[in-house]
Design a protein around this motif. Structure first.
Motif, short mmCIF file in Angstrom:
data_model
loop_
_atom_site.label_atom_id
_atom_site.label_comp_id
_atom_site.label_asym_id
_atom_site.label_seq_id
_atom_site.Cartn_x
_atom_site.Cartn_y
_atom_site.Cartn_z
N TYR A 168 0.83 -1.20 0.00
CA TYR A 168 0.00 0.00 0.00
C TYR A 168 0.87 1.25 0.00
O TYR A 168 1.87 1.33 0.73
N ARG A 169 0.49 2.23 -0.78
CA ARG A 169 1.20 3.50 -0.82
C ARG A 169 0.98 4.26 0.48
O ARG A 169 1.89 4.89 1.01
N ASP A 170 -0.26 4.22 0.99
CA ASP A 170 -0.60 4.93 2.21
C ASP A 170 -1.91 4.35 2.74
O ASP A 170 -2.47 3.41 2.17
N LEU A 171 -2.41 4.92 3.83
CA LEU A 171 -3.65 4.42 4.44
C LEU A 171 -4.84 4.58 3.50
O LEU A 171 -5.74 3.73 3.47
N HIS A 172 -4.86 5.67 2.75
CA HIS A 172 -5.96 5.90 1.81
C HIS A 172 -6.05 4.75 0.81
O HIS A 172 -7.15 4.21 0.56
N SER A 230 -7.14 -2.86 13.51
CA SER A 230 -8.45 -2.21 13.39
C SER A 230 -8.98 -2.30 11.96
O SER A 230 -10.16 -2.58 11.73
N ILE A 231 -8.11 -2.04 10.99
CA ILE A 231 -8.52 -2.11 9.59
C ILE A 231 -8.90 -3.55 9.22
O ILE A 231 -9.88 -3.78 8.50
N ALA A 232 -8.15 -4.52 9.73
CA ALA A 232 -8.45 -5.92 9.44
C ALA A 232 -9.83 -6.31 9.99
O ALA A 232 -10.60 -7.01 9.32
#
Length: 282
Positions: A168-172, A230-232
């Motif tokens: 991933y480049r970033d969180l977005h 959290s994202i998972a």
């Protein structure tokens, strides 16, 4: 006698990744790239490294990866994603291994991911072993889209060299990928008739966080570990929420695949005309 080898990569709009990926594979005698209609410079860049570049339709992750190994001129395959790199240590290990007839039908290697400004080594993200070197006569990509894995006729041996993963480049971009892949997973589960979407949302999602952050020691990666756990958990919740949404739409007489999508990835297609709103489906 040296065992011949082909590296395979599938792509779609990977101009930011494909050069570094293919540079890490320049030692491989043959490289096959299968692209699903990129609109950027992916194909142009790939042709700088190999003449074996094929532009095709998009049948799905598993089908496309199997198509790539079918295009290969050799039986031994090293399969890589465009956002992955082979380390010098793994290269030397593979070259030494293939200097004679390999002892196994497939080999796994650890995958180390760079995200949120650091290498992620806990929370189930490492060693994240993947079978990527295999004899195609005894192996095939399988699984449920978009989660693919190699089905091997026999037991895989373990290598020590790593694959580096710049996922991933970033969180977005991470959140965008979660949205994209949970939609695919929900559709696959819907087709397979999977049940238990409420159980998934209420129990599997929070358990995912607990398992990653506590039992798999995600806390050792600092606040990044908390964010990833959290994202998972949200990803698991969203997958089952999308499954619930699809079935709710169908009960109202609406084809869930006809609804407009914002994604422009290889699975995107122009939406059909949405159904008219009537009292019957309010």
């Amino acid at each position: 006698m040296m065992t011949d080898l082909t590296a395979t990569v599938i792509t779609f709009n990977e101009e930011d990744n494909i050069r570094d990926c293919l540079q890490s594979l320049q030692w491989v005698p043959h490289i096959v790239v299968v692209d699903s209609g990129s609109t950027d410079r992916t194909v142009e860049i790939a042709k700088e490294f190999t003449e074996h570049v094929y532009v095709t339709d998009w049948p799905g992750h598993i089908q496309q990866k199997n198509r790539a190994i079918d295009f290969a001129p050799t039986d031994w395959i090293l399969s890589l994603d465009a956002d992955e790199r082979v380390t010098p240590e793994l290269r030397r290990e593979v070259q030494e291994l293939l200097s004679s007839e390999p002892r196994s039908a497939g080999f796994s290697m650890p995958r180390l991911t760079w995200h949120l400004g650091r290498w992620i080594r806990h929370g189930g993200w490492y060693p994240d072993r993947k079978i990527r070197l295999f004899d195609r006569r005894k192996a095939r990509w399988a699984g449920v889209n978009p989660h693919d894995h190699i089905e091997l006729d026999g037991k895989a041996s373990a290598l020590a060299g790593e694959i580096l993963h710049y996922s991933y480049r970033d969180l977005h971009q991470h959140i965008d990928r979660v949205d994209f892949f949970t939609s695919i997973a929900a559709r696959e589960n819907d087709v397979r008739g999977q049940r238990g979407h409420l159980f998934g949302m209420f129990f599997r999602a929070p358990w995912k966080f607990i398992r990653m952050y506590l039992f798999k020691k995600g806390w050792k990666d600092g606040f990044a570990g908390f964010i990833l756990a959290s994202i998972a958990a949200f990803s698991v919740f969203l997958k089952y929420a999308c499954l619930w949404e699809r079935r709710t739409l169908r009960r109202r007489g609406i084809d869930p695949d006809s609804m407009p999508r914002h994604h422009r990835g290889p699975e995107w297609r122009a939406p059909r005309r949405p159904p008219e709103v009537t009292e019957a489906n309010l």
